[in-house]
Design an enzyme around this catalytic site. Sequence first.
Site, PDB file in Angstrom:
ATOM      1  CB  THR A 158      30.650  37.939 -25.070  1.00  0.00           C
ATOM      2  OG1 THR A 158      30.623  37.130 -23.892  1.00  0.00           O
ATOM      3  CG2 THR A 158      30.313  37.074 -26.273  1.00  0.00           C
ATOM      4  CD  GLN A 192      31.102  33.976 -21.974  1.00  0.00           C
ATOM      5  OE1 GLN A 192      32.226  34.172 -21.518  1.00  0.00           O
ATOM      6  NE2 GLN A 192      30.018  33.968 -21.198  1.00  0.00           N
ATOM      7  CG  ASP A 236      24.461  29.051 -25.425  1.00  0.00           C
ATOM      8  OD1 ASP A 236      23.680  28.097 -25.532  1.00  0.00           O
ATOM      9  OD2 ASP A 236      24.640  29.668 -24.355  1.00  0.00           O
ATOM     10  CD1 TRP A 294      20.579  35.415 -23.283  1.00  0.00           C
ATOM     11  CD2 TRP A 294      21.482  35.802 -25.289  1.00  0.00           C
ATOM     12  NE1 TRP A 294      21.624  36.308 -23.097  1.00  0.00           N
ATOM     13  CE2 TRP A 294      22.195  36.562 -24.327  1.00  0.00           C
ATOM     14  CE3 TRP A 294      21.868  35.884 -26.614  1.00  0.00           C
ATOM     15  CZ2 TRP A 294      23.255  37.383 -24.667  1.00  0.00           C
ATOM     16  CZ3 TRP A 294      22.933  36.707 -26.951  1.00  0.00           C
ATOM     17  CH2 TRP A 294      23.620  37.442 -25.985  1.00  0.00           C
TER      18      TRP A 294
END
Length: 374
Positions: A158, A192, A236, A294
């Site tokens: 990511t 991601q 997210d 998270w």
Amino acid sequence: MASNHRVFTFILFLVSLHVNLHFISSSSSSSKADFERWVWWNMKNHRSRKAMESVSGRETRQMDEKLRRAEMNKVSISVSQDGNGDFTNIKDALSSIPPRNKRRVVLIIKPGVYREKILVPKTLPFVTFLGDSEDPPTITGNDTASVVSDDTGKPLKTYRSPTVAVDADYFVAINIKFENTAMHEVGREGEQAVALRASGTKTAFYNCSFMGSQDTLYDHKGLHYFNNCFIQGSVDFIFGYGTSLYENCHLNSVAKKVASLTAQKRTISSLASGFSFKDCLVTGSGTVYLGRAWGDYSRVVFSYTFMDNLVIPRGWSDWGDQKRDQRVYYGEYKCKGPGANMTGRVPWARVLTDEEAIPFLGTYFVDGDTWLIN
């Protein structure tokens, strides 16, 4: 004696704050604008709580002076794909800036679609990306966390998936579209796909768009300010452990099923980290949580925000870890719209009082009086 005087002065401020808040909340003629102006004056003159706790006056003056000198000596270079600029691509323009730069360098980026993977390194502070407000340039890419790097032969993950990554301090972007076109498919791993990662501190974004799907905006770390920005994604799509204020921003979900707008990663209670959304708009498809934890001490506040009916009545998710229910700080303050109905909210969501909301309502949340340029 000087220390006692400072303590006494701060106590007077707290007393004044309590009295004025009581007056404001009980007076029907007091407007939101008057309240915010009063709060701003007091917080500016007494500094934000975080500034008082973690930044000495000497350090603040040094930061102000460094920024002041950079702004006084600013220069500009132009980027245009048609050859009518100093450079035809953004990478070459950045490469022309000397390391440890001490002046504001404005990259005037002409309209167009720039298919580039950009890194603004730590060694290049005081860089501005400036686009045309009528026809903003788009910086686009499609890397995902699972893409294998040509340099290392390993997945990017990511952190290295962004189209644009900003490691530098004092970065500013105005009228720019940041885009990652990789699409998220439910159930697949490694999707991601970050449009922008902000890892430098004291960075600001005005009239910018962040377009993506899973993990669009990596609000990684540092003090950040977003004003009048459009942020779109599915899962997210605003995440990280930055300390950030989002004012007048539009959060648009393109989720097909259940997703989350934010995934904030405050990991310890003493960490000055969190996302504050003020005067924002929440719209889109699918059904969404305002945030999921998270980090164990995740902190997110929405104030004066319109929420459409895509917001799940529960509002917030502990990401399957009930120990976080008593640790996270998830607050809402004077929000509107069908999604703002507090009936059905998780019991650990907070309906903030005026006093509790104050730290999240102005640029003092990101110590803006020390670095934001009017």
